[in-house]
Design an enzyme around this catalytic site. Sequence first.
Site, PDB file in Angstrom:
ATOM      1  N   THR A 143      -8.429   4.934   5.621  1.00  0.00           N
ATOM      2  CA  THR A 143      -8.564   6.111   4.960  1.00  0.00           C
ATOM      3  C   THR A 143      -6.958   6.356   4.429  1.00  0.00           C
ATOM      4  O   THR A 143      -6.599   5.905   3.595  1.00  0.00           O
ATOM      5  CB  THR A 143      -9.123   7.067   5.502  1.00  0.00           C
ATOM      6  OG1 THR A 143      -8.746   7.331   6.789  1.00  0.00           O
ATOM      7  CG2 THR A 143     -10.904   6.871   5.477  1.00  0.00           C
ATOM      8  N   LYS A 167      -9.225   1.810  12.543  1.00  0.00           N
ATOM      9  CA  LYS A 167      -8.658   2.718  11.565  1.00  0.00           C
ATOM     10  C   LYS A 167      -8.385   4.005  12.257  1.00  0.00           C
ATOM     11  O   LYS A 167      -9.160   4.556  13.340  1.00  0.00           O
ATOM     12  CB  LYS A 167      -9.407   3.019  10.259  1.00  0.00           C
ATOM     13  CG  LYS A 167     -10.865   3.409  10.355  1.00  0.00           C
ATOM     14  CD  LYS A 167     -10.991   4.889  10.571  1.00  0.00           C
ATOM     15  CE  LYS A 167      -9.971   5.649   9.251  1.00  0.00           C
ATOM     16  NZ  LYS A 167     -10.113   7.154   9.579  1.00  0.00           N
ATOM     17  N   THR A 178     -11.572   6.982  19.945  1.00  0.00           N
ATOM     18  CA  THR A 178     -10.849   7.664  18.742  1.00  0.00           C
ATOM     19  C   THR A 178     -11.450   6.833  17.541  1.00  0.00           C
ATOM     20  O   THR A 178     -11.498   5.741  17.502  1.00  0.00           O
ATOM     21  CB  THR A 178      -9.484   7.653  18.953  1.00  0.00           C
ATOM     22  OG1 THR A 178      -8.820   8.360  17.845  1.00  0.00           O
ATOM     23  CG2 THR A 178      -8.746   6.092  18.951  1.00  0.00           C
TER      24      THR A 178
END
Length: 385
Positions: A143, A167, A178
């Site tokens: 992203t 990512k 995470t």
Amino acid sequence: MTALPAGFACHVANVGVRDEGDDFVVVTASAPVPAAGVFTRSRFVGPSVTISREHLLDGRAQAVVVIAKNANVANGPAGWADADTVVAAVAARLGCAPEDVLIASTGVIGRRYPLDRILAGVARVPERPAGSDVTAAARAIMTTDTVPKVAEAVVGDGPARVVGFAKGVGMIEPDMATMIAVLLTDAAADPADLDGRFRRVVDRTFNCVSVDTDTSTSDTAVVLASGAVGPADADELEAALGVVAESLSRQIAADGEGAETLIEVVVDRARDRAQAKRVAKAIVNSPLVKTAVHGADPNWGRVAMAIGKCQDDADIVQEQVVIRFGDREVYPAPLDDAELAELSEYLRRPEVLIHVSLGIGDGECTVWGCDLTAGYVRINADYTT
């Protein structure tokens, strides 16, 4: 090119979620294989997380689909239906049960999938994907990441491998894992044993990363074991999973939104690991510590302040504490101006170590974070506009 482990293949494409670049990944095995996952504990969790949790209850999965740039969170029943529809469509293309497909999504919250475009993209997924480029998969799930994140390790002396891609650069203060991480191995594994070992690995790696103290609604970390090269020593497999997960954790912290410096905080001689982690997180999450590192200001007083915030840890006595930047003790030993200048140069490195010894016991923990820059503010001020 880093290749997928034996027994896995992938398909990477643009399905119209983002204007340019790939935004869709499917990784698949030829049949359901042992799998495990750890997910966010957010109370605003997205349907992708809940669906994947449910699909992993039997300890097996055949495919993982990741959609970038759209979290599909907080969209009510319509969002749930969209996620179910994508899973069913992927399963139909691969010829497997929907219950064997995991899904992960990351990106803007509160926007529904462009479902027609995604389903048109799913219709182009080969029935038997043949891709093997892990870096392409890692790039497709980015992203605000600036680089794809890939790591690999050999299990013991081989031939089994562990390969992972991930990512995540913002909204990262995990309360489980995470961001999104997919780890794959061609070693054989028992589902229950894999689950326990993966959770231990997650706790000492992904769970020790923090960029901005914010926990995502979509955090997902999964592992699948194809068994294509046969059995491997379970301890050696766990060690290889740990190598890959730690590398991905460091890459995530180093690529934190706007980051210029990776900060590693080691706290040892604590009462136990829980205390060491609590103190380390207080340091790495401190905006004042982060900005001092960014400005190459050897202001160790900010580290002392962060330790002092752990007010319930009554056994922390400041006279017993030692603070170091790198291998240079900064407290309690006094520093002269020349030594402070040397430390300033040290803080300009791309990686900085802050090492704190509490003088209590033998507990130890390492965490990773990054400096706080104007770039972080700019990225997040403009995130949806």
